[in-house]
Enzyme design. Structure first.
Site, short mmCIF file in Angstrom:
data_model
loop_
_atom_site.label_atom_id
_atom_site.label_comp_id
_atom_site.label_asym_id
_atom_site.label_seq_id
_atom_site.Cartn_x
_atom_site.Cartn_y
_atom_site.Cartn_z
CB SER B 140 -0.81 -0.05 1.34
OG SER B 140 -1.67 1.45 1.33
CE1 TYR B 153 -4.36 -2.10 4.86
CE2 TYR B 153 -3.33 0.25 4.67
CZ TYR B 153 -4.08 -1.05 4.17
OH TYR B 153 -4.15 -1.21 2.74
#
Lengths: 250, 258
Positions: B140, B153
């Protein structure tokens, strides 16, 4: 007094970040030479050596080098701070804009290092002014962004080619409260809201000051950083550690 | 019948998509099917109806070693080898580190990081049998720079980026390529959860679109397009790289409203 007995040249030391670096280096005991396109500023402290020189001009930089060599016998620290910003997209940029901006930001750094590196003492430190805009783009600053990416690349090349005797690093400032930043807020639709929006994007909760950059420049100039070379040091209050989304949205 | 946009470049290839029933995973499965691959959607979530006639399903919990072993035993028994593995299973926890419990921390690492490790660990031997393979992980842009309230995350995605490079180093000589896709905002159920359900969601979404140079956020097919390329032979020299796919979002310095 971390720079006692050292000789430092800071280009573009009349105002803003350059002036803060000059001031700090003097406080730390360095003999400081600085230069700019104009005459010596009337309010400049007498212990600062001003030379009128345009970094984009090879002849003038060569004369500056002769001045440093003659009066100080060599150079320990070179800070390539002089730079200009032109707020245009690429298609709006003229040949004159190219000459002015790339002349100062790219050719100026090249000129100064090429001319002054040969008189630098072993253990010398070169500090270039890059920018967070050299790694990610600010809108409407096409050539400026590109010129700073040039500085980042040149920083690595100089470090690789001229180690171990010379170290070369770059500082990448974010938003530093100088006249340049003030002007940006002044023309906003809503200057107060614009400033608040910009502040929210800084994990540090404030904009930078020229002194914040001078702190980094001092460390890179000093022996504390003697194993540090070829790197970029971002000083931006955390701005580029966070994504471009406005954190106040969530 | 093959759509004109599809070339069939994965004809006969065996592809496992872990998390293949999720928002992005489904689009990847669909694309692989359209390119002629044998597709196994491996997920704890049930098989979406649209995939039921064209792909196989394997109930796979990426956090369990035994599940990875059983999945790859199934693939070996069915096909004898594996060509493509996509590690697309992932979750997000919207909290700071103080708010995050140890259980939540361990759960997100179990799925996002350990899941990538385990499925790959048992997939690589089946790629070795073929003498080639392509693994595509999901990183990401949050593995490079942070969004607020996504601490765990962000950390898992940084771990996936490093794991991607490490796997690429270890298996390159066996012609097994390993890459990671680093999405930005993609219209999935995860994104809806990120936007939440209170306040003026539509103007929030508009603001998020506007901050992107391409003035929209991604759709799962945008991700599947790149996964598809990385899976195939056109990408034969691509390995160990992190492919940011975010509509230009992170090419910019933060955009002050001037």
């Amino acid at each position: 007094m971390q720079l006692s007995g050292k000789v430092a040249l800071v280009t573009g030391g009349r105002k803003g970040i350059g002036a803060a670096i000059v001031e700090r280096f003097v406080l730390e005991g360095a003999k400081v030479v600085t230069c700019g396109r104009g005459a010596r500023p009337s309010d400049m402290a007498p212990n600062i050596d001003w030379v009128q020189a345009d970094v984009s001009c090879t002849t003038q930089i060569s004369k500056l080098k002769d001045h440093v060599a003659t009066h100080y016998g060599g150079l320990d620290i070179l800070v390539n701070n002089a730079g200009v910003q032109i707020e245009k997209t690429l298609v709006d940029t003229s040949d004159d804009d190219w000459d002015i901006l790339m002349g100062a930001n790219a050719k100026g750094v090249f000129n100064a290092i090429r001319s002054l590196l040969p008189i630098m003492a072993s253990g010398g430190s070169i500090i270039n002014m890059g920018s967070v805009s050299g790694s990610a783009a600010d809108p409407g600053l096409a050539l400026y962004n590109a010129s700073k990416a040039f500085v980042h690349g040149l920083t690595r090349s100089v470090a690789v080619d001229h180690g171990p005797s010379i170290r070369c690093n770059a500082i990448c400032p974010g938003w530093i409260m100088t006249a340049m930043a003030d002007n940006a807020f002044a023309v906003a639709n809503n200057p107060v809201a614009a400033k608040q929006d910009a502040l929210v994007r800084h994990p540090a909760g404030r904009f930078g000051t020229p002194a914040d950059i001078a702190n980094m420049a001092l460390w890179l100039a000093s022996n504390e950083s003697q194993f540090v070379t070829g790197q970029l040091f971002t000083v931006d209050g955390g701005l580029t550690a966070s994504s471009p989304l406005n954190p106040s949205l969530f | 019948m093959v759509d004109k946009k599809f070339t069939g470049h994965l004809k006969g290839r065996v592809a496992v998509v872990a998390g293949g029933c999720g928002g992005i995973g489904q689009a990847i499965c669909r694309r692989f099917v359209n390119e002629g691959a044998h597709v196994i959607a491996a997920d704890v979530a049930p098989m979406p109806e649209a995939l039921q006639s064209s792909a196989q399903y394997f109930n796979h919990d990426v956090t369990r070693e035994q599940s990875a072993q059983e999945l790859m035993a199934f693939v070996e028994q069915q096909f004898g080898h594996l060509d493509v593995l996509v590690n697309a299973a992932g979750i997000e926890i919207e909290k700071t580190i103080e708010e995050t419990t140890l259980d939540e921390w361990q759960r997100i690492f179990a799925i996002n990081v350990t899941g990538t490790f385990l499925t790959s660990k048992y997939g690589v031997p089946l790629m070795r049998k073929k003498g080639a393979g392509s693994i595509i992980n999901f990183g990401s842009y949050d593995g490079f720079i942070a969004d607020p309230n996504l601490a765990a995350y962000c950390a898992t995605k940084g771990a996936v980026h490093a794991l991607t490079k490490a796997m690429a180093c270890d298996y390159g000589k066996e012609n097994i390529r390993v890459n990671a896709i680093c999405p930005g905002f993609v219209a999935t159920p995860m994104l809806e959860s990120f936007f939440g359900d209170s306040g003026d969601i539509e103007s929030l979404k508009q603001e998020v679109r506007d901050i992107h140079p391409l003035r929209r956020y991604g759709i799962p097919d945008d991700m599947a397009n790149l996964v598809n390329w990385l899976a195939g032979d056109e990408a034969r020299y691509a390995s160990g790289a992190l492919w940011v796919l975010d509509g230009g979002l992170t090419a910019q310095v933060q955009q002050m409203k001037l």
